[in-house]
Design a protein around this motif. Structure first.
Motif, PDB file in Angstrom:
ATOM      1  N   SER A 179       2.322  -4.214 -12.024  1.00 36.29           N
ATOM      2  CA  SER A 179       2.698  -5.541 -11.515  1.00 36.29           C
ATOM      3  C   SER A 179       3.124  -6.470 -12.646  1.00 36.29           C
ATOM      4  CB  SER A 179       1.524  -6.171 -10.761  1.00 36.29           C
ATOM      5  OG  SER A 179       1.252  -5.464  -9.581  1.00 36.29           O
ATOM      6  N   VAL A 234      -4.458   5.507  -9.220  1.00 39.63           N
ATOM      7  CA  VAL A 234      -4.516   4.318  -8.365  1.00 39.63           C
ATOM      8  C   VAL A 234      -4.852   3.084  -9.193  1.00 39.63           C
ATOM      9  CG1 VAL A 234      -5.769   3.200  -6.478  1.00 39.63           C
ATOM     10  CG2 VAL A 234      -5.093   5.596  -6.269  1.00 39.63           C
ATOM     11  N   SER A 294       3.911   1.504  -1.183  1.00 38.49           N
ATOM     12  CA  SER A 294       4.506   1.604  -2.521  1.00 38.49           C
ATOM     13  C   SER A 294       3.493   2.122  -3.532  1.00 38.49           C
ATOM     14  CB  SER A 294       5.016   0.225  -2.971  1.00 38.49           C
ATOM     15  OG  SER A 294       6.043  -0.241  -2.127  1.00 38.49           O
ATOM     16  N   HIS A 295       2.262   1.631  -3.443  1.00 39.30           N
ATOM     17  CA  HIS A 295       1.215   2.050  -4.366  1.00 39.30           C
ATOM     18  C   HIS A 295       0.900   3.533  -4.184  1.00 39.30           C
ATOM     19  CE1 HIS A 295      -2.061   0.225  -6.975  1.00 39.30           C
ATOM     20  NE2 HIS A 295      -2.370   1.502  -6.942  1.00 39.30           N
ATOM     21  N   THR A 296       0.859   3.974  -2.929  1.00 40.90           N
ATOM     22  CA  THR A 296       0.580   5.387  -2.635  1.00 40.90           C
ATOM     23  C   THR A 296       1.651   6.285  -3.229  1.00 40.90           C
ATOM     24  OG1 THR A 296      -0.512   4.762  -0.567  1.00 40.90           O
ATOM     25  CG2 THR A 296       0.161   7.062  -0.805  1.00 40.90           C
ATOM     26  N   VAL A 306      -1.778   2.286 -11.891  1.00 42.82           N
ATOM     27  CA  VAL A 306      -0.534   1.828 -11.261  1.00 42.82           C
ATOM     28  C   VAL A 306      -0.551   0.320 -11.032  1.00 42.82           C
ATOM     29  CG1 VAL A 306       0.706   1.847  -9.056  1.00 42.82           C
ATOM     30  CG2 VAL A 306       0.203   3.990 -10.197  1.00 42.82           C
ATOM     31  N   SER A 307      -1.722  -0.236 -10.743  1.00 44.59           N
ATOM     32  CA  SER A 307      -1.801  -1.669 -10.467  1.00 44.59           C
ATOM     33  C   SER A 307      -1.319  -2.513 -11.646  1.00 44.59           C
ATOM     34  CB  SER A 307      -3.238  -2.060 -10.096  1.00 44.59           C
ATOM     35  OG  SER A 307      -4.131  -1.795 -11.163  1.00 44.59           O
ATOM     36  N   THR A 365       0.831  -1.208   0.000  1.00 46.94           N
ATOM     37  CA  THR A 365       0.000   0.000   0.000  1.00 46.94           C
ATOM     38  C   THR A 365       0.864   1.256   0.000  1.00 46.94           C
ATOM     39  OG1 THR A 365      -1.797  -1.113   1.185  1.00 46.94           O
ATOM     40  CG2 THR A 365      -1.798   1.288   1.225  1.00 46.94           C
ATOM     41  N   GLN A 405       3.470  -3.326  -5.896  1.00 42.00           N
ATOM     42  CA  GLN A 405       2.428  -2.496  -5.285  1.00 42.00           C
ATOM     43  C   GLN A 405       1.172  -3.373  -5.146  1.00 42.00           C
ATOM     44  OE1 GLN A 405       0.351  -2.142  -8.034  1.00 42.00           O
ATOM     45  NE2 GLN A 405       1.980  -2.792  -9.369  1.00 42.00           N
ATOM     46  N   LEU A 406       0.045  -2.765  -4.854  1.00 40.44           N
ATOM     47  CA  LEU A 406      -1.163  -3.540  -4.578  1.00 40.44           C
ATOM     48  C   LEU A 406      -1.599  -4.423  -5.746  1.00 40.44           C
ATOM     49  CD1 LEU A 406      -3.290  -0.893  -2.635  1.00 40.44           C
ATOM     50  CD2 LEU A 406      -2.291  -2.999  -1.711  1.00 40.44           C
ATOM     51  N   CYS A 434      -7.009  -1.074  -3.253  1.00 45.52           N
ATOM     52  CA  CYS A 434      -7.064  -0.046  -4.299  1.00 45.52           C
ATOM     53  C   CYS A 434      -8.256   0.885  -4.092  1.00 45.52           C
ATOM     54  CB  CYS A 434      -7.143  -0.703  -5.670  1.00 45.52           C
ATOM     55  SG  CYS A 434      -5.611  -1.509  -6.206  1.00 45.52           S
TER      56      CYS A 434
END
Length: 215
Positions: free
Chosen positions: A156, A149, A17-19, A152-153, A15, A162-163, A186
């Motif tokens: 992966s 948000v 890293s995702h932020t 970005v997923s 989370t 990240q998430l 997310c």
């Protein structure tokens, strides 16, 4: 639920890293979009070209852009910088129109009054135009935040943690708890970022609260 409770540390790390990957480009994109929007609003002849050109950036597939960034930047395929730069491009694509629309919504009589009071273009931008354009820009920023948000997923798929890792791994291994953690993470992150932008908008526009209170 048991899977989520057993992996809270991993979820928190992803989370964070995702932020970072979604939030930093949001700030950088805003900083780039403000002068571009100001120029487009000030020089009407280039307004259409700037808005359309920025909008076209959003049509580039995210996965293709993530893969292209290492070739352009000279970074490794797993370098998070690739995602930050790509997401900044997407943020600019969304925000330039919002900045132009926000500055264009400032009443002409207000800008004329500021000019008559001796405001230079730069001083008027920061002291008059930009504050009055905050609600429109904030609306665009909220859209960009949710979009970041989500996009970005996809990183992966190129190995940037990240998430989205929870979504990919949960799907591949048919782990319902992991998949649910990725989705909820997310969604909650998007809601938190949206709330933060709303609160910042309220802080920057105190006159709107006064007007609402009087009504």
């Amino acid at each position: 639920m048991s899977w989520i409770l057993d992996h809270l540390d991993d979820i928190w790390s992803l989370t964070v890293s995702h932020t970072w990957l979604a939030g930093v480009p949001l700030l950088l994109g805003l900083l780039i979009s403000l002068p571009l929007g100001w120029l487009a609003n000030r020089h009407r002849r280039i307004r259409g070209a700037v808005v359309v050109s920025a909008g076209l950036l959003y049509t580039v597939p995210s996965l293709a852009l993530f893969v292209l960034m290492p070739l352009v930047l000279g970074t490794g395929i797993l370098d998070p910088l690739n995602v930050v730069v790509a997401m900044t491009i997407y943020t600019v694509a969304l925000l330039v129109r919002s900045v132009v629309d926000g500055l264009g919504s400032v009443p002409e009589e207000v800008t004329r009054s500021a000019t008559a009071m001796g405001y230079t273009p730069v001083r008027r931008f920061f002291g008059v135009d930009l504050p009055l354009a905050v609600p429109v820009i904030a609306a665009g920023l909220r859209v960009a935040a949710v979009s970041n948000v989500s996009i970005v997923s996809i990183a992966s798929l190129i190995g940037v943690n990240q998430l989205g890792d929870l979504l990919v791994d949960g799907y591949n291994r048919a782990i319902a708890g992991e998949l649910a953690a990725g989705i909820l993470g997310c969604v909650l992150l998007a809601l938190v970022m949206d709330l933060a932008i709303r609160l910042l908008e309220r802080v920057l526009t105190p006159w709107l609260r006064v007007g609402q209170g009087a009504a």
